[in-house]
Write an enzyme that holds these catalytic residues in place. Sequence first.
Site, PDB file in Angstrom:
ATOM      1  CB  SER A 157      -0.880   0.011   1.253  1.00 20.00           C
ATOM      2  OG  SER A 157      -1.559   1.245   1.359  1.00 20.00           O
ATOM      3  CE1 TYR A 171      -3.948  -2.171   5.150  1.00 15.07           C
ATOM      4  CE2 TYR A 171      -3.393   0.128   4.733  1.00 15.07           C
ATOM      5  CZ  TYR A 171      -3.780  -1.115   4.265  1.00 15.07           C
ATOM      6  OH  TYR A 171      -4.009  -1.293   2.917  1.00 15.07           O
TER       7      TYR A 171
HETATM    8  P1  NAP Z   1     -11.450  -5.564   0.601  1.00 19.23           P
HETATM    9  O1  NAP Z   1     -12.482  -5.253  -0.445  1.00 19.23           O
HETATM   10  O2  NAP Z   1     -11.767  -5.330   2.015  1.00 19.23           O
HETATM   11  O3  NAP Z   1     -10.952  -7.052   0.368  1.00 19.23           O
HETATM   12  C1  NAP Z   1     -10.047  -7.657   1.233  1.00 19.23           C
HETATM   13  C2  NAP Z   1     -10.194  -9.139   1.100  1.00 19.23           C
HETATM   14  O4  NAP Z   1      -9.220  -9.776   1.925  1.00 19.23           O
HETATM   15  C3  NAP Z   1     -11.553  -9.629   1.538  1.00 19.23           C
HETATM   16  O5  NAP Z   1     -12.082 -10.470   0.552  1.00 19.23           O
HETATM   17  C4  NAP Z   1     -11.246 -10.401   2.818  1.00 19.23           C
HETATM   18  O6  NAP Z   1     -12.065 -11.485   3.025  1.00 19.23           O
HETATM   19  C5  NAP Z   1      -9.842 -10.873   2.556  1.00 19.23           C
HETATM   20  N1  NAP Z   1      -9.156 -11.256   3.787  1.00 19.23           N
HETATM   21  C6  NAP Z   1      -8.877 -10.491   4.862  1.00 19.23           C
HETATM   22  N2  NAP Z   1      -8.275 -11.213   5.801  1.00 19.23           N
HETATM   23  C7  NAP Z   1      -8.176 -12.481   5.306  1.00 19.23           C
HETATM   24  C8  NAP Z   1      -7.663 -13.694   5.815  1.00 19.23           C
HETATM   25  N3  NAP Z   1      -7.116 -13.769   7.033  1.00 19.23           N
HETATM   26  N4  NAP Z   1      -7.702 -14.798   5.025  1.00 19.23           N
HETATM   27  C9  NAP Z   1      -8.238 -14.749   3.783  1.00 19.23           C
HETATM   28  N5  NAP Z   1      -8.769 -13.617   3.263  1.00 19.23           N
HETATM   29  C10 NAP Z   1      -8.738 -12.517   4.026  1.00 19.23           C
HETATM   30  O7  NAP Z   1     -10.133  -4.710   0.331  1.00 19.23           O
HETATM   31  P2  NAP Z   1      -9.295  -4.311  -0.953  1.00 19.23           P
HETATM   32  O8  NAP Z   1      -9.241  -2.843  -0.944  1.00 19.23           O
HETATM   33  O9  NAP Z   1      -9.705  -5.041  -2.148  1.00 19.23           O
HETATM   34  O10 NAP Z   1      -7.876  -4.815  -0.439  1.00 19.23           O
HETATM   35  C11 NAP Z   1      -7.064  -5.774  -1.112  1.00 19.23           C
HETATM   36  C12 NAP Z   1      -5.633  -5.487  -0.749  1.00 19.23           C
HETATM   37  O11 NAP Z   1      -5.293  -4.186  -1.242  1.00 19.23           O
HETATM   38  C13 NAP Z   1      -5.351  -5.450   0.749  1.00 19.23           C
HETATM   39  O12 NAP Z   1      -4.113  -6.054   1.017  1.00 19.23           O
HETATM   40  C14 NAP Z   1      -5.296  -3.962   1.054  1.00 19.23           C
HETATM   41  O13 NAP Z   1      -4.511  -3.701   2.176  1.00 19.23           O
HETATM   42  C15 NAP Z   1      -4.668  -3.447  -0.220  1.00 19.23           C
HETATM   43  N6  NAP Z   1      -4.867  -2.023  -0.469  1.00 19.23           N
HETATM   44  C16 NAP Z   1      -6.107  -1.493  -0.683  1.00 19.23           C
HETATM   45  C17 NAP Z   1      -6.226  -0.125  -0.906  1.00 19.23           C
HETATM   46  C18 NAP Z   1      -7.564   0.546  -1.147  1.00 19.23           C
HETATM   47  O14 NAP Z   1      -7.638   1.788  -1.149  1.00 19.23           O
HETATM   48  N7  NAP Z   1      -8.629  -0.194  -1.343  1.00 19.23           N
HETATM   49  C19 NAP Z   1      -5.093   0.689  -0.926  1.00 19.23           C
HETATM   50  C20 NAP Z   1      -3.849   0.111  -0.716  1.00 19.23           C
HETATM   51  C21 NAP Z   1      -3.751  -1.245  -0.503  1.00 19.23           C
HETATM   52  P3  NAP Z   1     -13.217 -11.472   4.181  1.00 19.23           P
HETATM   53  O15 NAP Z   1     -14.367 -10.772   3.545  1.00 19.23           O
HETATM   54  O16 NAP Z   1     -13.484 -12.894   4.428  1.00 19.23           O
HETATM   55  O17 NAP Z   1     -12.670 -10.732   5.360  1.00 19.23           O
END
Ligand code: NAP
Length: 262
Positions: A157, A171
């Site tokens: 991130s 985080y």
């Molecule tokens: P999201 O929509 O909240 O999706 C996160 C996913 O991770 C969910 O499907 C969740 O499943 C899964 N997850 C969490 N803990 C887990 C575990 N212990 N085992 C298996 N699955 C797990 O978020 P996103 O924005 O797409 O995030 C994806 C990645 O991008 C993350 O690493 C996040 O830190 C990174 N990121 C996002 C942003 C942003 O602005 N969106 C920016 C920078 C980085 P459950 O529903 O079962 O919890």
Amino acid sequence: MSTSNEFAQPHRSDPSGVVLITGAGRGIGAATALLAGRRGYRVCVNYRSDEAAAASVVDAVRAEGGVALAVRADVTRTAEVARLFATVDAELGPLTGLVNNAGTLERQSRLEDIDEERLNRIWAANITGPFLCAAQAVRRMSTRHGGQGGAIVNVSSAASRLGSPNEYVDYAAAKGAVDSMTRGLALEVADEGIRVNAVRPGLIHTGIHALGGEPGRVDRVAPNLPMKRGGQPEEVAEAILFLLSPASSYTTGAFLDIAGGR
Ligand code: NAP
């Protein structure tokens, strides 16, 4: 002038290999799974709790003629991760790519209000999970273990360099650990056929911001971003697919900022 031999190794890899994407039921992981399916990869859609969401991603890949499979596993648990990878071996074939996408954050807060239990949850989901999955992937893909090589893409991130003050320094620090792991592992396996890179998304329209208590966070911050808008999961997926593919055959230990200039 280069000889065809020089590039033989990366291009020999199966263009329609097997990729495992953690946390792929929604958000960036789901967009990555759809794009990977479209590009001809056989896709494992890992999920932790939302079976219906993962099933709809699998259906969407299959609707376009792709091959996908949903597998439940909490990536913070060694035994569940082992089962996840064993299922991929049995159902999809030899692994060629891992996307360490699963990650989480908690309510916006100052550091002095973060307790031990929360820290342990944040470290587990954002650090332990990617380490456990990378270990399983290396055991399968490293030429040292008889594998054919492959690629690992960590979803870090922009927070790792911005620090996320007043929101979630925990985080941000966890993503800093992911950056260090990306460098260290990339060097550890550089001559074993495995490339390890990371994307560092900025503010992307997904459900993760609701976990921080502010579902509209991207729209609030957008006017202050260089491009005056947040990003879409599909824009991150494109970068992940580049780093998975032979198109990035000489790229390892690298970070691609997908943050609209932030
Ligand atoms: P999201 O929509 O909240 O999706 C996160 C996913 O991770 C969910 O499907 C969740 O499943 C899964 N997850 C969490 N803990 C887990 C575990 N212990 N085992 C298996 N699955 C797990 O978020 P996103 O924005 O797409 O995030 C994806 C990645 O991008 C993350 O690493 C996040 O830190 C990174 N990121 C996002 C942003 C942003 O602005 N969106 C920016 C920078 C980085 P459950 O529903 O079962 O919890």
